[in-house]
Design a protein around this motif. Structure first.
Motif, PDB file in Angstrom:
ATOM      1  N   HIS A 136      -6.345   3.637  -5.860  1.00  0.00           N
ATOM      2  CA  HIS A 136      -5.007   3.776  -6.440  1.00  0.00           C
ATOM      3  C   HIS A 136      -3.919   3.705  -5.361  1.00  0.00           C
ATOM      4  O   HIS A 136      -2.879   3.083  -5.568  1.00  0.00           O
ATOM      5  CB  HIS A 136      -4.882   5.099  -7.191  1.00  0.00           C
ATOM      6  N   LYS A 137      -4.162   4.338  -4.227  1.00  0.00           N
ATOM      7  CA  LYS A 137      -3.136   4.411  -3.186  1.00  0.00           C
ATOM      8  C   LYS A 137      -3.017   3.110  -2.389  1.00  0.00           C
ATOM      9  O   LYS A 137      -1.903   2.647  -2.105  1.00  0.00           O
ATOM     10  CB  LYS A 137      -3.420   5.578  -2.232  1.00  0.00           C
ATOM     11  N   PHE A 138      -4.153   2.489  -2.062  1.00  0.00           N
ATOM     12  CA  PHE A 138      -4.119   1.374  -1.115  1.00  0.00           C
ATOM     13  C   PHE A 138      -4.408   0.002  -1.730  1.00  0.00           C
ATOM     14  O   PHE A 138      -4.012  -1.018  -1.161  1.00  0.00           O
ATOM     15  CB  PHE A 138      -5.096   1.646   0.029  1.00  0.00           C
ATOM     16  N   GLY A 139      -5.107  -0.050  -2.870  1.00  0.00           N
ATOM     17  CA  GLY A 139      -5.365  -1.325  -3.515  1.00  0.00           C
ATOM     18  C   GLY A 139      -6.628  -2.017  -3.023  1.00  0.00           C
ATOM     19  O   GLY A 139      -7.134  -1.727  -1.934  1.00  0.00           O
ATOM     20  N   GLU A 154       0.825  -1.199   0.000  1.00  0.00           N
ATOM     21  CA  GLU A 154       0.000   0.000   0.000  1.00  0.00           C
ATOM     22  C   GLU A 154       0.866   1.258   0.000  1.00  0.00           C
ATOM     23  O   GLU A 154       1.996   1.251   0.487  1.00  0.00           O
ATOM     24  CB  GLU A 154      -0.914   0.013   1.227  1.00  0.00           C
ATOM     25  N   GLY A 155       0.300   2.340  -0.537  1.00  0.00           N
ATOM     26  CA  GLY A 155       0.973   3.621  -0.505  1.00  0.00           C
ATOM     27  C   GLY A 155       0.727   4.337   0.812  1.00  0.00           C
ATOM     28  O   GLY A 155      -0.034   3.878   1.671  1.00  0.00           O
ATOM     29  N   LYS A 156       1.363   5.466   0.965  1.00  0.00           N
ATOM     30  CA  LYS A 156       1.200   6.282   2.169  1.00  0.00           C
ATOM     31  C   LYS A 156       0.902   7.716   1.759  1.00  0.00           C
ATOM     32  O   LYS A 156       1.303   8.179   0.692  1.00  0.00           O
ATOM     33  CB  LYS A 156       2.486   6.292   3.002  1.00  0.00           C
ATOM     34  N   PHE A 157       0.202   8.423   2.624  1.00  0.00           N
ATOM     35  CA  PHE A 157       0.089   9.860   2.460  1.00  0.00           C
ATOM     36  C   PHE A 157       1.444  10.490   2.804  1.00  0.00           C
ATOM     37  O   PHE A 157       2.203   9.961   3.623  1.00  0.00           O
ATOM     38  CB  PHE A 157      -0.987  10.427   3.381  1.00  0.00           C
ATOM     39  N   THR A 158       1.754  11.592   2.147  1.00  0.00           N
ATOM     40  CA  THR A 158       3.008  12.295   2.443  1.00  0.00           C
ATOM     41  C   THR A 158       3.052  12.664   3.921  1.00  0.00           C
ATOM     42  O   THR A 158       2.104  13.252   4.455  1.00  0.00           O
ATOM     43  CB  THR A 158       3.131  13.562   1.578  1.00  0.00           C
ATOM     44  N   ASN A 178      -0.332  17.447   2.054  1.00  0.00           N
ATOM     45  CA  ASN A 178      -1.033  16.695   1.012  1.00  0.00           C
ATOM     46  C   ASN A 178      -2.058  17.552   0.274  1.00  0.00           C
ATOM     47  O   ASN A 178      -3.156  17.102  -0.058  1.00  0.00           O
ATOM     48  CB  ASN A 178      -1.718  15.473   1.637  1.00  0.00           C
ATOM     49  N   GLY A 179      -1.662  18.802   0.020  1.00  0.00           N
ATOM     50  CA  GLY A 179      -2.503  19.659  -0.814  1.00  0.00           C
ATOM     51  C   GLY A 179      -3.676  20.282  -0.112  1.00  0.00           C
ATOM     52  O   GLY A 179      -4.622  20.731  -0.774  1.00  0.00           O
ATOM     53  N   ASN A 180      -3.651  20.300   1.221  1.00  0.00           N
ATOM     54  CA  ASN A 180      -4.725  20.903   2.005  1.00  0.00           C
ATOM     55  C   ASN A 180      -6.081  20.308   1.618  1.00  0.00           C
ATOM     56  O   ASN A 180      -6.319  19.140   1.864  1.00  0.00           O
ATOM     57  CB  ASN A 180      -4.702  22.427   1.867  1.00  0.00           C
ATOM     58  N   PHE A 181      -6.949  21.084   0.965  1.00  0.00           N
ATOM     59  CA  PHE A 181      -8.283  20.576   0.645  1.00  0.00           C
ATOM     60  C   PHE A 181      -8.255  19.501  -0.448  1.00  0.00           C
ATOM     61  O   PHE A 181      -9.238  18.789  -0.626  1.00  0.00           O
ATOM     62  CB  PHE A 181      -9.209  21.725   0.250  1.00  0.00           C
ATOM     63  N   ASN A 182      -7.152  19.372  -1.157  1.00  0.00           N
ATOM     64  CA  ASN A 182      -7.035  18.268  -2.115  1.00  0.00           C
ATOM     65  C   ASN A 182      -7.073  16.913  -1.412  1.00  0.00           C
ATOM     66  O   ASN A 182      -7.448  15.908  -2.012  1.00  0.00           O
ATOM     67  CB  ASN A 182      -5.731  18.380  -2.911  1.00  0.00           C
ATOM     68  N   LEU A 183      -6.682  16.895  -0.141  1.00  0.00           N
ATOM     69  CA  LEU A 183      -6.685  15.642   0.604  1.00  0.00           C
ATOM     70  C   LEU A 183      -8.098  15.078   0.747  1.00  0.00           C
ATOM     71  O   LEU A 183      -8.277  13.858   0.859  1.00  0.00           O
ATOM     72  CB  LEU A 183      -6.064  15.857   1.992  1.00  0.00           C
TER      73      LEU A 183
END
Length: 546
Positions: free
Chosen positions: A309-312, A237-241, A259-264
């Protein structure tokens, strides 16, 4: 005397071909098209026992479910999926061949809904310079407007611009998508409107987006009960920055700045809830379902895709996301019951594509899976052209598993484009990660009636597509070894839910093979309107009340 009157009523009813005492069902006042981005069909079955009675279970029990529904083309990407759902045809006809693709006339890569001739409505960014002009055909939403002499309303909503624009078609009253960063706003394009309606401004002025980002993402239920997914902290799995582990809970308040503020908000389950909030505001603000005409709300839930996409597919994050989305769906259905009327709306729910299990995870289980190196692939193609045509300048672009040739350069060397394409196809089949290679000429001159090459052919657009098309092995991705993606014609990407529910829909299940392009003709038939003008799908007759 009474007997004579009854006889006359029955006689004229029979003479006119009517059934006495039968109420003819009225058309729905509102159609709600729901697209869940990256939803595999097995998310219905894997998590079924944990869903509430009022979300997925409600539409499955009281609606009509197609259990063997598939995408019938390659590539299975977001823009292509939304276009095919609403046009009732494949990229061969509707012209949206990817999210981004190489334009062989402009000699550059283009994005499916970019349109510099329009401006952003809602803020000062360039994010609203969009339109559906690259979509060559009408949508079922267009056809409904035409059938009603441009009366009734069509509204498109999604976090992603392409997912809001393409379903709503060319005649929509408006489409709205989310602009995050440091200014959480739903915005639009001057293609549709000159200014945001008051209800959108009012919604944008609330603190809903900020409120959703003030809470950590923890599991809805005790994480120990999440037995339909693999262990939480794993290498697949991926991680958030800013994170050091893949495990829940995710500390959203402290992660947002990196992580892009409101983009998160796009990448957590609350993004779906926020989308549903806005859809409800649109129904009220636009007075949908309240006039003599049929309105259409096309809403796509995009956060499921970002999370996938991030976690599968095997992650606890995905399990939690769908348990939470089930509650969002239940709330939306209850809202529609109260606002429109329980028997006055019709829903279809589907997905724009599915997704493959993380190939590294499959490899750990000794299941064949692969990672393809794009740099090595490009180097191999150039070696082929150097060996046989003494040039490395014959390739204009390689993208989306397609090769675009430089026709002018090829002809200047005394060759033809077909000669080069055929030699590349002949040699490239030996490349380790490639399973099949076909030239454009083959797709133009040979009909493949079934299988993966039929899907490739359905996705091939003679005007827009490349000169050589490749198909990788099953369970192949490019890029890093965490998270997942999609795009293939294999069943893990093509098998998605299709559920019809509400006014005019039977209760039932079908195990027959249906294609995604069958949705639009079915909805058109329900509404007694013309199907989209290039539709090639069929009507799902068994789902409709007679």
């Amino acid at each position: 005397m009474k007997n004579n009157i009854l006889f006359l009523v029955l006689y004229f009813a029979f003479f006119l071909g009517c059934k006495p005492l039968e109420n003819k069902p009225q058309k729905p006042k509102l159609i709600v098209g729901i697209v869940v981005d990256q939803m595999r069909y097995d998310y219905l079955t894997r998590f079924y026992d944990r869903y509430s009675e009022n979300g997925f279970k409600r539409i499955l029990k009281d609606g009509f479910s197609l259990e063997n529904a598939h995408y019938n083309y390659i590539p299975t990407y977001t823009a292509v999926g939304h276009s095919s759902i609403y046009t009732g045809t494949t990229p061969a006809n509707h012209g949206i061949i990817s999210n981004n693709w190489y334009d062989k006339y402009l000699k550059k890569s283009i994005y499916c809904v970019d349109d510099s001739t329009f401006t952003t409505i809602g803020n000062l960014s360039n994010s609203g310079k969009k339109s559906p002009y690259k979509l060559f055909t009408t949508t079922v939403t267009d056809q409904l407007k035409l059938a009603q002499n441009m009366k009734g309303k069509t509204i498109g909503i999604a976090i992603k611009d392409r997912s809001a624009i393409l379903p709503a078609g060319h005649t929509a009253n408006a489409s709205y998508w989310f602009y995050g960063n440091d200014a959480p706003k739903w915005i639009s394009s001057s293609f549709y409107i000159d200014k945001l309606p008051k209800w959108v401004i009012d919604f944008n002025n609330t603190n809903k987006a900020d409120d959703y980002l003030k809470q950590p993402w923890n599991t809805l239920y005790d994480i120990k009960t999440y037995t339909n997914s693999i262990i939480d902290n794993n290498i697949f799995e991926g991680k958030f920055t800013g994170e050091t582990t893949t495990s829940l809970p995710h500390d959203i308040p402290n992660l947002r700045a990196k992580n892009g503020n409101f983009n998160l908000l796009k990448s957590i389950p609350a993004g779906n809830t926020y989308t549903a909030d806005f859809a409800k505001a649109a129904i009220i603000g636009e007075n949908l379902g309240k006039t003599e005409y049929t309105d259409f709300l096309a809403v796509s839930f995009s956060s499921t895709d970002y999370i996938g996409h991030k976690f599968g597919p095997a992650s606890k994050e995905i399990e939690d996301t769908y348990l939470r989305f089930d509650k969002d769906l239940a709330d939306l259905l209850l809202f529609l019951d109260k606002q429109i009327g329980k028997d006055k709306y019709t829903i279809f729910l589907t997905a724009d594509h599915a997704a493959v299990h993380v190939p590294a995870y499959l490899q750990s289980l000794k299941i064949p899976a692969h990672y393809l190196n794009n740099t090595t692939l490009k180097e191999t193609i150039l070696l082929i052209t150097k060996k046989y045509f003494n040039s490395v300048e014959l390739i204009e672009n390689i993208s989306n598993y397609q090769i675009f040739l430089n026709k002018a350069k090829i002809e200047s060397l005394g060759f033809t484009k077909n000669q080069v394409a055929e030699k590349i196809a002949e040699e490239l089949i030996d490349f380790e990660g490639i399973y099949k290679v076909v030239t454009a000429k083959t797709l133009q001159t040979t009909h493949f009636s079934e299988g993966i090459l039929n899907s490739l052919q359905n996705g091939y657009n003679q005007k827009l597509s490349g000169d050589v098309l490749m198909i990788p092995y099953p369970a192949t991705l490019t890029g890093g070894k965490t998270g997942t993606s999609h795009g293939s014609g294999y069943s893990y990407d093509t098998h998605v839910p299709i559920i019809f529910y509400g006014n005019g829909i039977k209760k039932g299940v079908s195990k027959k093979r249906y294609d995604i392009i069958d949705i639009a003709p079915t909805i058109a038939n329900l509404l007694k309107i013309e199907a989209p003008n290039s539709a090639t799908g069929k009507i799902v007759e068994e789902a409709l009340l007679k």
